[in-house]
Design an enzyme around this catalytic site. Sequence first.
Site, PDB file in Angstrom:
ATOM      1  NE  ARG A 253      -4.318  -1.570   1.797  1.00 20.96           N
ATOM      2  CZ  ARG A 253      -5.170  -2.070   2.676  1.00 20.96           C
ATOM      3  NH1 ARG A 253      -4.868  -2.079   3.959  1.00 20.96           N
ATOM      4  NH2 ARG A 253      -6.330  -2.559   2.281  1.00 20.96           N
TER       5      ARG A 253
ATOM      6  CE  LYS B 159     -17.443 -11.603   9.968  1.00 20.93           C
ATOM      7  NZ  LYS B 159     -17.578 -10.264  10.577  1.00 20.93           N
TER       8      LYS B 159
ATOM      9  N   GLY C 138      -6.702  -6.466   0.702  1.00 23.67           N
ATOM     10  CA  GLY C 138      -5.520  -6.540   1.558  1.00 23.67           C
ATOM     11  C   GLY C 138      -5.004  -7.953   1.781  1.00 23.67           C
TER      12      GLY C 138
ATOM     13  N   GLY D 138     -12.250  -4.169   1.456  1.00 19.10           N
ATOM     14  CA  GLY D 138     -13.618  -3.754   1.775  1.00 19.10           C
ATOM     15  C   GLY D 138     -14.175  -2.814   0.721  1.00 19.10           C
TER      16      GLY D 138
HETATM   17  P1  AMP Z   1     -10.938 -12.511   5.076  1.00 16.40           P
HETATM   18  O1  AMP Z   1     -10.377 -11.363   5.865  1.00 16.40           O
HETATM   19  O2  AMP Z   1     -12.369 -12.794   5.344  1.00 16.40           O
HETATM   20  O3  AMP Z   1     -10.592 -12.415   3.611  1.00 16.40           O
HETATM   21  O4  AMP Z   1     -10.174 -13.798   5.636  1.00 16.40           O
HETATM   22  C1  AMP Z   1      -8.809 -14.038   5.461  1.00 16.40           C
HETATM   23  C2  AMP Z   1      -8.396 -15.092   6.443  1.00 16.40           C
HETATM   24  O5  AMP Z   1      -9.165 -16.259   6.217  1.00 16.40           O
HETATM   25  C3  AMP Z   1      -6.952 -15.531   6.319  1.00 16.40           C
HETATM   26  O6  AMP Z   1      -6.240 -15.063   7.413  1.00 16.40           O
HETATM   27  C4  AMP Z   1      -7.032 -17.056   6.303  1.00 16.40           C
HETATM   28  O7  AMP Z   1      -6.131 -17.675   7.181  1.00 16.40           O
HETATM   29  C5  AMP Z   1      -8.453 -17.325   6.765  1.00 16.40           C
HETATM   30  N1  AMP Z   1      -8.963 -18.623   6.282  1.00 16.40           N
HETATM   31  C6  AMP Z   1      -8.962 -19.083   5.036  1.00 16.40           C
HETATM   32  N2  AMP Z   1      -9.456 -20.333   4.996  1.00 16.40           N
HETATM   33  C7  AMP Z   1      -9.777 -20.671   6.257  1.00 16.40           C
HETATM   34  C8  AMP Z   1     -10.321 -21.849   6.858  1.00 16.40           C
HETATM   35  N3  AMP Z   1     -10.625 -22.901   6.144  1.00 16.40           N
HETATM   36  N4  AMP Z   1     -10.521 -21.838   8.194  1.00 16.40           N
HETATM   37  C9  AMP Z   1     -10.206 -20.744   8.925  1.00 16.40           C
HETATM   38  N5  AMP Z   1      -9.693 -19.606   8.421  1.00 16.40           N
HETATM   39  C10 AMP Z   1      -9.471 -19.564   7.090  1.00 16.40           C
END
Ligand code: AMP
Length: 397
Positions: A36, A201, A354, A378
């Site tokens: 960034r 999420k 990010g 986001g």
């Molecule tokens: P987000 O901020 O929602 O894009 O989530 C990113 C995070 O999702 C990363 O830090 C990954 O480690 C986590 N992630 C990806 N796959 C999984 C999974 N199967 N179980 C738990 N966390 C996960």
Amino acid sequence: MNIPTLETLDVRGKRVLLRCDLNVPLKEGNITDDGRIRASLPTIKYLLESGASIVIVAHLGRPKGERKPELSLAPIAQRLGELLGREIIFSSEIVGASVTEKVEAMTPGAVLLLENIRYEAAETSKVESEREDLARKLASYADFFVSDGFGAVHRKHASVYDVAKLLPHAAGFLVAAEVEVLKKLTQEPVRPYGVVLGGAKVSDKIGVISNLLEKVNVLAIGGGMVFTFLAAQGKEIGTSLVETDSIPTVLELLKRANEIGVEILLPTDIVVAPAFAADATPTLVSADQIPHDQMGLDIGPVSAAAFAGEIEKCKTVFWNGPMGVFEFPNFAAGTRAVAAALTHVDGISVVGGGDSAAAVRKLGFADSEFGYISTGGGASLEYLEGKELPGLLVLAI
Ligand code: AMP
């Protein structure tokens, strides 16, 4: 929306208030991905070459109006100085007499970085008059406002939104480039058009899925969010991440996709482990047979190959969110396979956000291997959801 470009401002000998997104990941005070900061350089360099002096406003993390030392922009000031090859004046105050003094002493070519703007509670306040008060103080430092912090343009914050109403303004090169790419993803994308979503999420991504469902040819889903889909299909998901509240919406989305003939690609094999840990023993299982005491931490190789095959057929691809816990090497293969497939796309490949941007760099890919790496997770998701982003709307003329 017609947003004035940087070239429309005559900044020679003037002071420019520049909103940047310098919200980089830090580990024990060290910057782990300076993407960034690098993405902010073209606008900064242009302004300096044009004879302006710059007051940079930026945030780091969510200090919620408190001076949290671990969220100071001081290490970022240092890195920015190294990358620009010039001194950055750092102001630990954000407003007040000491800042005004520093600002008034600036000559063309000077760069002043203000401390984390989110140390000021007014920055993110829901009370308009509080934000406006802070915005007025920021505006008093400059003749122009340039908005280049793309990662924050979906926020109605004082330094993103309110200040733009007070000064002649323009979008910086980064904001302009991000918007250009997002337009390609939303206005008549070149087909086939594929979207790959992952990350932790599901609730963050439902809006995007819903808005893009009719526009895409294929939608592939992995990461922690996929277990809510598998649970919605009645599958055993063991101790995997799940958002039970989202199951009805997910079922609705699956039904809609089926009705309109859009394929939602879900993994058929999963890498599971007994715990969320780097050294947890990985086992490959069918997506139908996740043991009740194990959690899914990555998509399996069959799924990764299937996702990659679909991605490589596309002429437009947007990807947001890792396919697994890429931070742990044993669970990074799915994310690596999807990233590699994006580098083979004969068309436009966009890595959104990010986490995904940090993931591809951590896995050793170069930025240049992708069509575009967005700096704002986001913000790009909200744009793709079809929402209006206050920080862009306010710039429009
Ligand atoms: P987000 O901020 O929602 O894009 O989530 C990113 C995070 O999702 C990363 O830090 C990954 O480690 C986590 N992630 C990806 N796959 C999984 C999974 N199967 N179980 C738990 N966390 C996960």
